[in-house]
Design an enzyme around this catalytic site. Sequence first.
Site, PDB file in Angstrom:
ATOM      1  N   CYS A  94       0.686  -1.135  -0.052  1.00 20.88           N
ATOM      2  CA  CYS A  94      -0.001  -0.007   0.064  1.00 20.88           C
ATOM      3  C   CYS A  94       0.703   1.337  -0.061  1.00 20.88           C
ATOM      4  CB  CYS A  94      -1.035   0.019   1.152  1.00 20.88           C
ATOM      5  SG  CYS A  94      -2.297   1.078   0.713  1.00 20.88           S
ATOM      6  N   ARG A 128     -12.154   7.313  -2.158  1.00 22.26           N
ATOM      7  CA  ARG A 128     -10.744   6.181  -1.935  1.00 22.26           C
ATOM      8  C   ARG A 128     -11.298   4.863  -2.467  1.00 22.26           C
ATOM      9  NH1 ARG A 128      -7.044   7.658   1.970  1.00 22.26           N
ATOM     10  NH2 ARG A 128      -6.495   5.748   2.146  1.00 22.26           N
ATOM     11  N   HIS A 194      -3.339  -4.997   1.876  1.00 21.50           N
ATOM     12  CA  HIS A 194      -2.784  -4.953   3.223  1.00 21.50           C
ATOM     13  C   HIS A 194      -3.558  -5.670   4.232  1.00 21.50           C
ATOM     14  CE1 HIS A 194      -5.219  -1.636   3.822  1.00 21.50           C
ATOM     15  NE2 HIS A 194      -4.632  -0.814   3.012  1.00 21.50           N
TER      16      HIS A 194
HETATM   17  N1  GLN Z   1      -1.692   7.141   1.916  1.00 21.61           N
HETATM   18  C1  GLN Z   1      -2.002   6.284   0.730  1.00 21.61           C
HETATM   19  C2  GLN Z   1      -3.285   6.376   0.132  1.00 21.61           C
HETATM   20  O1  GLN Z   1      -4.383   6.827   0.637  1.00 21.61           O
HETATM   21  C3  GLN Z   1      -1.759   4.771   1.345  1.00 21.61           C
HETATM   22  C4  GLN Z   1      -2.676   4.266   2.212  1.00 21.61           C
HETATM   23  C5  GLN Z   1      -2.530   2.870   2.793  1.00 21.61           C
HETATM   24  O2  GLN Z   1      -1.327   2.550   3.032  1.00 21.61           O
HETATM   25  N2  GLN Z   1      -3.395   2.393   3.381  1.00 21.61           N
HETATM   26  O3  GLN Z   1      -3.329   6.305  -1.031  1.00 21.61           O
END
Ligand code: GLN
Length: 244
Positions: A94, A128, A194
Amino acid sequence: MELRVLSLYPEQMNIYADRGNIVFLQRRCEWRGIDFSHAGAGPGEPVDPTAHDLFYIGGGQDRDQRMVAKDMVASKREALADATGDGAVLLAVCGGYQLLGHSYQLDEEKLPGLGLAELETVREPGPRLIGNVAIEVDLGSGPRILAGFENHGGRTYLGEGAVALGTVIEGKGNNGRDGREGVRHDNLIGTYLHGPLLPKNAWLADHLIALALERRYGTRPELEPLDDAFEDAAHASARAAAGA
Ligand code: GLN
């Protein structure tokens, strides 16, 4: 034999059970009588490319990535390029996966990446990408399924010639558009899956252990099978959650 693992920025890049992935590697070694060592390299700390055979970068929020990106390029890039160029395993999850690429564009700010994989990540407008995910992967022994969970705002685009880790069966993957998930190059793997990636996909953990031991000892070991009843159940449940 000994599996030697180095976590990069274990304090900063560590969300969603990243530490559990390391414990899982440790247990699978110990259950087979393979020694295990684990160290961490934080801000400013140099990395010896020959001292470890499996490197791990976990997930992180944008603010965590801001804290480590420049430091990682300055203090660790060269050593990681040497290590991966010499067969070491690098698993990046990630936020760590995003930092394997050339850059992570966040609004006005562009975070530098390690440039070890041909990819770029951009924080575009839009929701997201969150949810259970299943991808089909072939790491040389035929198609297998990786099941897990993704939660990222960044969209990752693979560059010319870059090879995805897998194709999306269910979920969003790199960018929610092109059906590709993760990246792979030699023994480097980057993925958005993850949470407990390795406990849910014990086969991947064993694959990484074997590759790392091969780098140190010259031949790929036949790992003794383990009683994977719990791991198989975890995998089945993750697949079912993704609807795959
Ligand atoms: N900060 C990154 C994003 O939101 C990765 C997030 C994460 O590692 N879950 O894209």
